[in-house]
Design an enzyme around this catalytic site. Sequence first.
Site, PDB file in Angstrom:
ATOM      1  N   HIS A  98     -27.767 -37.372 -11.397  1.00  0.00           N
ATOM      2  CA  HIS A  98     -28.828 -38.306 -11.428  1.00  0.00           C
ATOM      3  C   HIS A  98     -29.089 -38.898 -10.021  1.00  0.00           C
ATOM      4  CE1 HIS A  98     -29.411 -37.319 -15.649  1.00  0.00           C
ATOM      5  NE2 HIS A  98     -28.350 -37.708 -15.939  1.00  0.00           N
ATOM      6  N   HIS A 158     -25.288 -47.082  -6.444  1.00  0.00           N
ATOM      7  CA  HIS A 158     -26.059 -45.951  -6.492  1.00  0.00           C
ATOM      8  C   HIS A 158     -27.383 -45.964  -5.902  1.00  0.00           C
ATOM      9  CE1 HIS A 158     -27.468 -47.591 -10.407  1.00  0.00           C
ATOM     10  NE2 HIS A 158     -28.698 -47.161  -9.762  1.00  0.00           N
ATOM     11  N   HIS A 214     -31.705 -44.549  -5.412  1.00  0.00           N
ATOM     12  CA  HIS A 214     -32.859 -43.763  -5.635  1.00  0.00           C
ATOM     13  C   HIS A 214     -33.807 -43.574  -4.515  1.00  0.00           C
ATOM     14  CE1 HIS A 214     -32.191 -45.306  -9.827  1.00  0.00           C
ATOM     15  NE2 HIS A 214     -31.752 -46.102  -9.503  1.00  0.00           N
ATOM     16  N   HIS A 223     -28.996 -49.836  -5.779  1.00  0.00           N
ATOM     17  CA  HIS A 223     -28.565 -50.605  -6.903  1.00  0.00           C
ATOM     18  C   HIS A 223     -27.045 -50.957  -6.929  1.00  0.00           C
ATOM     19  CE1 HIS A 223     -32.388 -49.414  -9.043  1.00  0.00           C
ATOM     20  NE2 HIS A 223     -32.761 -50.438  -8.247  1.00  0.00           N
ATOM     21  N   THR A 260     -33.117 -48.655 -15.392  1.00  0.00           N
ATOM     22  CA  THR A 260     -34.055 -47.640 -14.934  1.00  0.00           C
ATOM     23  C   THR A 260     -34.154 -46.501 -15.571  1.00  0.00           C
ATOM     24  OG1 THR A 260     -33.429 -47.183 -12.848  1.00  0.00           O
ATOM     25  CG2 THR A 260     -34.699 -49.298 -13.078  1.00  0.00           C
ATOM     26  N   THR A 261     -32.902 -45.951 -16.322  1.00  0.00           N
ATOM     27  CA  THR A 261     -32.710 -44.536 -16.798  1.00  0.00           C
ATOM     28  C   THR A 261     -32.487 -44.958 -18.144  1.00  0.00           C
ATOM     29  OG1 THR A 261     -30.185 -44.438 -16.531  1.00  0.00           O
ATOM     30  CG2 THR A 261     -31.612 -43.795 -14.567  1.00  0.00           C
TER      31      THR A 261
HETATM   32  C1  SG6 Z   1     -27.948 -44.300 -12.517  1.00  0.00           C
HETATM   33  O1  SG6 Z   1     -28.780 -45.375 -12.970  1.00  0.00           O
HETATM   34  C2  SG6 Z   1     -26.680 -44.348 -12.673  1.00  0.00           C
HETATM   35  C3  SG6 Z   1     -26.270 -44.676 -13.834  1.00  0.00           C
HETATM   36  C4  SG6 Z   1     -27.069 -45.735 -14.754  1.00  0.00           C
HETATM   37  C5  SG6 Z   1     -28.536 -45.643 -14.215  1.00  0.00           C
HETATM   38  O2  SG6 Z   1     -28.621 -42.968 -12.639  1.00  0.00           O
HETATM   39  O3  SG6 Z   1     -25.924 -43.403 -12.112  1.00  0.00           O
HETATM   40  O4  SG6 Z   1     -25.027 -44.915 -13.915  1.00  0.00           O
HETATM   41  O5  SG6 Z   1     -26.422 -46.973 -14.175  1.00  0.00           O
HETATM   42  C6  SG6 Z   1     -25.425 -49.181 -15.135  1.00  0.00           C
HETATM   43  C7  SG6 Z   1     -25.945 -47.816 -15.348  1.00  0.00           C
HETATM   44  O6  SG6 Z   1     -25.646 -47.242 -16.492  1.00  0.00           O
HETATM   45  C8  SG6 Z   1     -29.159 -47.145 -14.631  1.00  0.00           C
HETATM   46  O7  SG6 Z   1     -28.740 -48.243 -13.728  1.00  0.00           O
HETATM   47  S1  SG6 Z   1     -29.945 -48.749 -12.980  1.00  0.00           S
HETATM   48  O8  SG6 Z   1     -30.769 -49.520 -13.991  1.00  0.00           O
HETATM   49  O9  SG6 Z   1     -29.352 -49.761 -12.100  1.00  0.00           O
HETATM   50  N1  SG6 Z   1     -30.934 -47.812 -12.282  1.00  0.00           N
HETATM   51 ZN    ZN Z   2     -30.563 -47.730 -10.116  1.00  0.00          ZN
END
Ligand code: SG6
Ligand code: ZN
Length: 261
Positions: free
Chosen positions: A64, A93, A95, A118, A203-204
């Site tokens: 992702h 990570h 986006h 992030h 956001t996921t």
């Molecule tokens: C990405 O964002 C990360 C995943 C997850 C997700 O896909 O690879 O690990 O992160 C903290 C977490 O579970 C959502 O994170 S976010 O809200 O900061 N974008």
């Molecule tokens: Zn993120």
Amino acid sequence: VAGNFSYDGTNGPSHWGKEYKTCLGKYQSPIDIEEKDVTTMTFPELQFSGVEGSHKAYMTNNGHTVMIQSFDSNVPSISGGPINSTYVFQQLHFHWGQNDNQGSEDLINNHSFSMELHVVFWKKEYGSYDEAVKRDDGLTVLGYLYQATDEPNPMFESIVQQISDIIGVGSNITISDNNVLKKLVAPDIASAQNYFTYRGSLTTPPCLEIVQWIDFVKPQHISHEQLAAFRSIQSADGTNLTHNFRPVQPLDGRTVYRNIA
Ligand code: SG6
Ligand code: ZN
């Protein structure tokens, strides 16, 4: 962690709510931040610790995004600002979008930036990341915005060079540059107190509504070529992960604050 979701088609963002009901909630992220609607506030100073010095770090293609973690004993943490206790670094990570005109998750005045970083922290009081994500104040995420330019940004050099080693989903490598966390976790001190902050979600999927978002106002830059490297990694279905941002969600009466130092 990596669930069965994508950014297109029948597993795309508009379908996440079928399997993950929380994604249909009222405190979802990202959002469009309209500067004319924010409430100004003076929060205590946002403080960073354990950022200086070197950190052994790992970079993973989790299907992702490009994710960086560290298992160092000297782990960065934050406190102050809108959060009333210490939060410990978990991972960072990125986006990005299929072209340079989009890619950020949060928008400012409806403007998309080319990329968003992030940096995820968990509340130390809860003892572990796994316990923290069960609590509604479990996480704080720092968001940094980047606009595409011709000029490469030195902070991304080591990552971009090694992205070619994590093209396949599940690939994991040691980052050769031990200063990568120092460069990515904390903004330069002049910008650190200039942020928007609001209550929102991951956001996921599973879109848990447990995040205090801190979005730094001042965008930084990344070159077109550096951005292109991120688009070269593969997603779970074997195609290139050309974009991985969720569309903005309704604010639904929430207040967005801007810190005035
Ligand atoms: C990405 O964002 C990360 C995943 C997850 C997700 O896909 O690879 O690990 O992160 C903290 C977490 O579970 C959502 O994170 S976010 O809200 O900061 N974008
Ligand atoms: Zn993120």
